[in-house]
Design an enzyme around this catalytic site. Structure first.
Site, PDB file in Angstrom:
ATOM      1  N   PRO A   1       0.818  -1.217   0.000  1.00 24.93           N
ATOM      2  CA  PRO A   1       0.000   0.000   0.000  1.00 24.93           C
ATOM      3  C   PRO A   1       0.846   1.259   0.000  1.00 24.93           C
ATOM      4  CG  PRO A   1       0.017  -1.001   2.177  1.00 24.93           C
ATOM      5  CD  PRO A   1       0.686  -1.974   1.259  1.00 24.93           C
ATOM      6  N   CYS A   2       0.373   2.276  -0.687  1.00 28.35           N
ATOM      7  CA  CYS A   2       1.048   3.576  -0.684  1.00 28.35           C
ATOM      8  C   CYS A   2       0.806   4.293   0.641  1.00 28.35           C
ATOM      9  CB  CYS A   2       0.558   4.428  -1.836  1.00 28.35           C
ATOM     10  SG  CYS A   2       0.997   3.765  -3.457  1.00 28.35           S
TER      11      CYS A   2
END
Length: 498
Positions: free
Chosen positions: A323-324
């Site tokens: 995930p960013c």
């Protein structure tokens, strides 16, 4: 298949984004939208398909996809998997299908440049350098089909293999692609602070900062990006219903936002071919509802500095697709709830406005839940995002330049003279320049500087108050120089007089 039952083999060559595709030896191109391409590839053999790739954005992806198809005329079948909520929200697959269904016409893109505009309710563009005759030939030569599931996609691809191999519809076509070379000014690489009242205002300032001083580097996605490292953006007064400018220059609209917010607030079941959602990571990924945890944490200990939510899984190092958005921290100070989010990698042009609005919605959700379940009636504090890699991809550089040209000067003219570093009173007393610093609210005196040298004084002030606004420091420098001249000539000095 040939008359002998053996699969005919072709070679797909991608001019654009070659490292983002899975290559086969057949005549069918498979577009998977937001479904990960490996979820399709694992059910097929290379002779059964020509290429498998994802399509996220109609304005950024279709132009390159069409160019690749023009260069590979042996592709005679196109299967478009348009199955997820993310596909519906982005509209890329629908726009691609509309190109084959409805065609295109000459118009202008969102940067004002002439281009081919796909006849679709979803904005989609193709460079005008690509000949209309070639696009029409492509539309006539490829059989396309939309699918709604992985199983349907696989079954359809396999059915095409059973048909007799078709001759290429023409020769490979390659049209020159325009490029944008940004002009870069000197500036710090690490650590940046940008503040605005609304997400829209802050976004324009962010894009300007990156485009003027960001470092250009190659990406892992067959292109370049312009990047700043550790950019902190602070949004102070985003309204409850969110501010969308008119006309809307943001890369999202309200319908998209409604879907996106649900991806942050709501849990989601695990499905083959789909990545996690942020809501899934926050609600159930680690066996705990982290949103509920921080609500209960703050209700029980309103001053807690440990109201933390984590989205990073140590297994992300092994499987990729991490995930960013990694870390969220909430804090209550003076009855005000702030939210700080850390994003390891952040597409500031296409993604940050949605990221910021989704996080603001989460912040408000937590504030409202605390108010309903306790005696605390908290105010909405600032939203802070820390983008560790804050970047703009090269395929949106021209859009960014146009945004700056159209909006940045207007936003800069909306001057707010409030400076957290305080106010500075300049006067001449006892044959010296005297500067008194007061707090921005109560006017309490917190500092005093005196001397005859304007340059020495401004340096002293900026050293003592390093967070002073740049324009405020410039103003002080001019006033101190004017006071210095009055001191030399004996003229009367009054601050802000001409």
């Amino acid at each position: 298949m040939t008359a002998t039952g053996k699969a005919t083999q072709f070679e797909y060559k991608a001019l654009y984004k070659p490292n983002q595709l899975i290559y086969g030896l057949g005549q069918t191109a498979v577009i998977t939208g937001w479904t990960v391409k490996q979820a399709i590839a694992k059910h097929l053999q290379p002779p059964e398909y020509a290429v498998i790739g994802q399509l996220y954005s109609p304005t950024r992806g279709i132009n390159l996809l069409i160019r690749n198809l023009l260069f590979n005329p042996h592709v005679r079948f196109l299967v478009v998997l348009n199955a997820t909520r993310e596909d519906n929200n982005a509209g890329a697959c629908q726009c691609l299908l509309d190109f084959f269904r409805n065609g295109f016409e000459e118009g202008v893109c969102d940067t004002g440049l002439r281009c081919w505009v796909i006849r679709s309710p979803i904005p989609g563009y193709i460079d005008l350098e690509v000949k209309a005759s070639a696009l029409e030939h492509l539309r006539e030569s490829i059989k396309y089909q939309e699918t709604k599931s992985i199983s349907e996609t696989v079954s359809l691809v396999k059915s095409y293999v059973q048909q007799k191999a078709l001759a290429a519809w023409g020769l490979p076509l390659n049209f020159p692609m325009p490029t944008v070379e940004p002009t870069i000014l000197p500036g710090p690489r690490y650590g940046h602070r940008i503040e605005g009242k609304t997400i829209a205002e802050t976004w324009v300032k962010i894009i300007h900062r990156i485009k003027t001083t960001g470092t250009i580097r190659p990406t892992g996605y067959d292109g370049q990006w312009q990047e700043l490292i550790d950019l902190m953006a602070i949004v102070t007064e985003e309204p409850t219903e969110f501010y969308f400018p008119e006309p809307n220059y943001l890369p999202i609209d309200r319908p998209f936002l409604e879907e996106y917010i649900s991806q942050i607030l709501d849990d989601a079941p695990s499905r083959e071919g789909l990545k996690y959602t942020y809501g899934q990571r926050l609600r159930s990924w680690f066996g705990r509802d982290q949103i509920d945890q921080v609500i209960q944490k703050l209700i029980g200990e309103i001053d807690a500095a440990s109201a933390v939510m984590n989205l990073w899984d140590v297994k992300d190092h092994e499987k990729g697709g991490s995930p960013c958005l990694n870390h969220i921290w909430l804090r209550v100070v003076d009855n005000e709830l702030s939210l700080t989010a850390t994003l390891r990698s952040n597409d500031m042009f296409a993604a940050w406005p949605a990221n910021a609005m989704g996080l603001r919605a989460l912040q408000r959700y937590i504030r409202d839940k605390i108010s309903k379940s306790s005696e605390y009636n908290l105010k909405m504090g600032p939203l802070i995002t820390i983008s560790q890699s804050a970047h703009i991809y090269d395929d949106t550089w021209s859009n960014a330049e146009q945004l700056i040209k159209q909006q940045y000067a207007t936003i800069c003219r909306k001057i707010d003279y409030h400076d957290p570093a305080g106010n500075f009173l300049v006067e001449i007393a006892e044959n010296e320049i005297v500067v008194t610093q007061t707090t921005p609210g109560s006017g309490e005196v917190v500092g005093c500087y005196s001397g005859k040298d304007a340059l020495k004084l401004i340096r002293e002030i900026c050293t003592a108050s390093p967070s002073i606004r740049g324009d405020h420091a410039g103003y002080l420098g001019m006033e101190l120089q004017r006071a210095s001249e009055c001191l030399k000539t004996g003229a009367k000095y009054i601050q802000d007089s001409k």
